[in-house]
Structure formats: C-alpha cells, structure tokens
Design a protein around this motif. Structure first.
Motif, short mmCIF file in Angstrom:
data_model
loop_
_atom_site.label_atom_id
_atom_site.label_comp_id
_atom_site.label_asym_id
_atom_site.label_seq_id
_atom_site.Cartn_x
_atom_site.Cartn_y
_atom_site.Cartn_z
N MET A 129 57.84 68.90 57.43
CA MET A 129 57.52 69.80 58.54
C MET A 129 57.57 69.05 59.86
O MET A 129 58.03 69.58 60.88
N GLY A 130 57.10 67.79 59.85
CA GLY A 130 57.14 66.99 61.08
C GLY A 130 58.55 66.78 61.57
O GLY A 130 58.82 66.83 62.77
N LYS A 131 59.47 66.56 60.64
CA LYS A 131 60.88 66.39 61.02
C LYS A 131 61.42 67.65 61.68
O LYS A 131 62.13 67.60 62.70
N GLY A 132 61.07 68.81 61.11
CA GLY A 132 61.52 70.08 61.69
C GLY A 132 60.89 70.34 63.03
O GLY A 132 61.57 70.76 63.99
N PHE A 137 60.93 70.39 69.26
CA PHE A 137 60.51 69.89 70.57
C PHE A 137 61.43 68.79 71.10
O PHE A 137 61.12 68.16 72.12
N GLU A 138 62.55 68.57 70.38
CA GLU A 138 63.59 67.63 70.81
C GLU A 138 63.01 66.26 71.13
O GLU A 138 63.24 65.68 72.19
N VAL A 139 62.23 65.74 70.17
CA VAL A 139 61.57 64.44 70.32
C VAL A 139 62.56 63.33 70.01
O VAL A 139 63.26 63.37 69.00
N ASP A 140 62.62 62.34 70.89
CA ASP A 140 63.51 61.19 70.68
C ASP A 140 62.85 60.10 69.86
O ASP A 140 63.49 59.44 69.05
N HIS A 141 61.56 59.88 70.08
CA HIS A 141 60.84 58.80 69.41
C HIS A 141 59.75 59.39 68.53
O HIS A 141 58.71 59.82 69.02
N ARG A 142 60.01 59.39 67.24
CA ARG A 142 59.05 59.94 66.28
C ARG A 142 57.94 58.93 65.99
O ARG A 142 58.07 57.74 66.26
N LEU A 151 48.57 60.87 58.83
CA LEU A 151 48.28 62.20 59.36
C LEU A 151 48.62 63.28 58.34
O LEU A 151 47.86 64.24 58.17
N SER A 152 49.75 63.12 57.65
CA SER A 152 50.16 64.09 56.64
C SER A 152 49.15 64.17 55.51
O SER A 152 48.82 65.25 55.00
N LEU A 153 48.64 63.01 55.10
CA LEU A 153 47.63 62.97 54.04
C LEU A 153 46.35 63.67 54.49
O LEU A 153 45.73 64.43 53.73
N VAL A 217 51.13 68.09 64.10
CA VAL A 217 52.28 67.49 63.39
C VAL A 217 53.37 66.97 64.32
O VAL A 217 53.90 65.88 64.08
N PRO A 218 53.78 67.68 65.38
CA PRO A 218 54.87 67.15 66.22
C PRO A 218 54.51 65.80 66.85
O PRO A 218 53.35 65.55 67.18
N SER A 219 55.52 64.95 67.03
CA SER A 219 55.31 63.63 67.64
C SER A 219 55.31 63.75 69.16
O SER A 219 55.97 62.98 69.87
N VAL A 220 54.59 64.71 69.66
CA VAL A 220 54.50 64.96 71.10
C VAL A 220 53.13 65.56 71.36
O VAL A 220 52.58 66.29 70.52
N ARG A 221 52.54 65.22 72.49
CA ARG A 221 51.19 65.69 72.80
C ARG A 221 51.24 67.13 73.30
O ARG A 221 51.90 67.42 74.30
#
Length: 301
Positions: A129-132, A137-142, A151-153, A217-221
């Motif tokens: 889900m994080g990848k999706g 959000f078009e994140v460059d740096h995951r 976090l997933s756990l 989940v997204p790598s963005v605040r």
C-alpha cells in the motif's frame, strides 16, 4: 518530492480538502481516473489482494485466540452474523469453515505461529500500500525499508486492535439496544437497530482505519483528518461494493461452474482485489485534491 514540498502538503487544511482544492466534482473524477491509470494502481490492487490472502487466515487465527481470552459471550457468533450480512454465501462459507477449524485446533503454539505469519503478511500488505500511495503523491524519496517495515508492523496490529474493538461493539451495541427497547413490543425496530449497529460498526472501522492509513503510510507529511473526501469515498464505495458484489455472485455469476472447487477462493480473490482498488482510488482522490490545492496556493502567492 523534496522536503519543502512535503511541508507545503502538510499545511493544506480541512476546508481546502472539502473545497476539492478548487476543482469541480467533474474535474476531480476525471483527474482521479487518469491518475489511477498513470500511477498503475490496478497493479498495486492486485498485489494488495495477493498479500491480503496470506494475511487473512493468520488474522482470523489471532483474532479467535484473542477472543477466547475475553469474558464476553457471543463474539464469534456476532462476527459470523456480520460476515453473513455483507458477503456472498460462498465467501462466507470459506470464512465460517476456517473459523470452525481454528476453534477446534486453537493452541498456544498455533496462535504464536499465527502472530508470526500475521506480522509478515501484514508488513508486506502495508508496504505494498505504501508503494501505491507514494506513487499517488509522486514521492521521489521513500522511507528506508527498516522504518517502513516497522510502521507497517505497527499498523498491522493497530488494525487487529480495531477489529477486536469492532467485534466487541457488535455484541455490546445490539445488547444495549435490546435493553433500551425492552419495553417496546416492536420486533421490526429491534431488527432495524441491530442491522444498523452492524453497518455502523463496519463503516466506522473502515473510516478510521482508512484515515489512519492515508495519513501514516505515504512517505510524505500530511495533515491528520478523521474524514477526507478519499476516506468517505472508500466507505461509501465499499458498502455499495459489498451489496452489489453479493447480489451479482449469488444471482448472476457462476464461479462454481467455471472454477469448480476453486470457485469460493476466486470469489475471495476478486473481493479483495476490489477492496484494494477502492482503497487506491480513495488515495488517488486525496492526492488529486492535495496537488490541486498546492497548485492554487502557489498561483496565488
């Protein structure tokens, strides 16, 4: 997406979200469908279904093990009633068979094995889900894998806790309703209130879990909102999908004739894929709004 852009997203408020970032409803729908295809969320939905299959049965194992320790009667029966209310018969029967089998064979070692499998499956599910969502959000740096895995756990066991809480509410809610209506001789009202409680608990579970996932989940605040257009879309679409899919499978589809003994498993796989697609589309809706609000803010400044 660089750090400054992440901070810009975190400042987009509740009102801006519900103003759709300045978009018309038609523009939002059009952009969401375009984004769903561009970000290849159909493939992420398929991966969601794949890992959800691995996660579902360990989840049932751990749930039933936890329920056995609670001093509340009728939890399993209430869960089965809720499953039967919303899922096709073939799919319900698969889950009922698994629940009965787990109840007969539950041991401490089996529960511990379920915890291990649930941890692995849940972690893979939320990483997918994080990848999706990062694509949305078009994140460059995951996030780094270790941080994302932790976090997933954490989210896996948060969802487990929500499910336990929902199961308790499914028992306590109708019992309180019967107590309050004990002086009213209106059976239809008891049935209506009982069914309403089940749907309210199911929708509440979906709303809270979806809102937390979209925030964490997204790598963005992102700003925390208990309800967003995307999470509301998920709840409404999920209920419509449950009712429509059940009607289709039981009256029009012939999975058992086509796939034989695998018919029930195929129904489960399709149901999980559709659930994943709804979750990804809800995220895409939020992503479109965030991008539109950011573009509007940049144009004004």
């Amino acid at each position: 997406m660089n750090k400054s852009e992440q901070l810009d997203l975190s400042k987009i408020g509740f009102l801006a979200m519900w103003k759709l970032g300045g978009l018309t409803p038609w523009d939002l729908v059009r952009r969401a469908f375009i984004g769903y295809n561009q970000h290849r969320l159909s493939a992420q939905s398929a991966q969601f279904a794949y890992y959800a299959i691995f996660t579902l049965f360990p989840l049932l194992m751990v749930l039933i093990g936890c329920v056995a320790q609670l001093p509340i009667e009728g939890l399993i029966r209430s869960m089965e009633n809720a499953i039967n209310m919303g899922l096709p018969h073939d799919l319900s029967q698969i889950l009922f068979d698994q629940i009965a089998d787990i109840q007969k064979k539950t041991t401490f070692s089996l529960i511990m094995g379920g915890v291990v499998l649930l941890s692995w499956g849940g972690m893979r599910l939320f990483l997918t889900m994080g990848k999706g969502l990062d694509a949305v959000f078009e994140v460059d740096h995951r996030r780094k894998l270790l941080k994302a895995g932790g976090l997933s756990l954490l989210l896996t066991f948060f969802v487990l806790f929500l499910l336990l809480l929902a199961m308790i509410l499914l028992v306590v809610g109708p019992a309180m309703a019967r107590l309050l209506l004990s002086n009213f001789d209106m059976p239809w009202l008891h049935v209506l209130l009982s069914a309403g409680t089940r749907w309210s608990v199911a929708c509440g579970f979906m709303l809270i879990s979806t809102s937390v996932i979209y925030w964490a989940v997204p790598s963005v605040r992102l700003p925390w909102n208990i309800i967003t257009p995307g999470s509301l879309f998920v709840v409404v679409s999920w209920v419509v999908m449950l009712l429509g899919f059940r009607e289709y499978v039981e009256n029009f589809a012939h999975y058992n004739e086509t796939y034989g003994t695998l018919g029930g498993f195929i129904v489960l796989l399709v149901w999980l894929y559709m659930t994943g697609a709804i979750l990804m589309m809800g995220a895409e809706i939020n992503g479109v709004i965030y991008r539109a609000a950011k573009e509007k803010s940049a144009a004004i400044s």
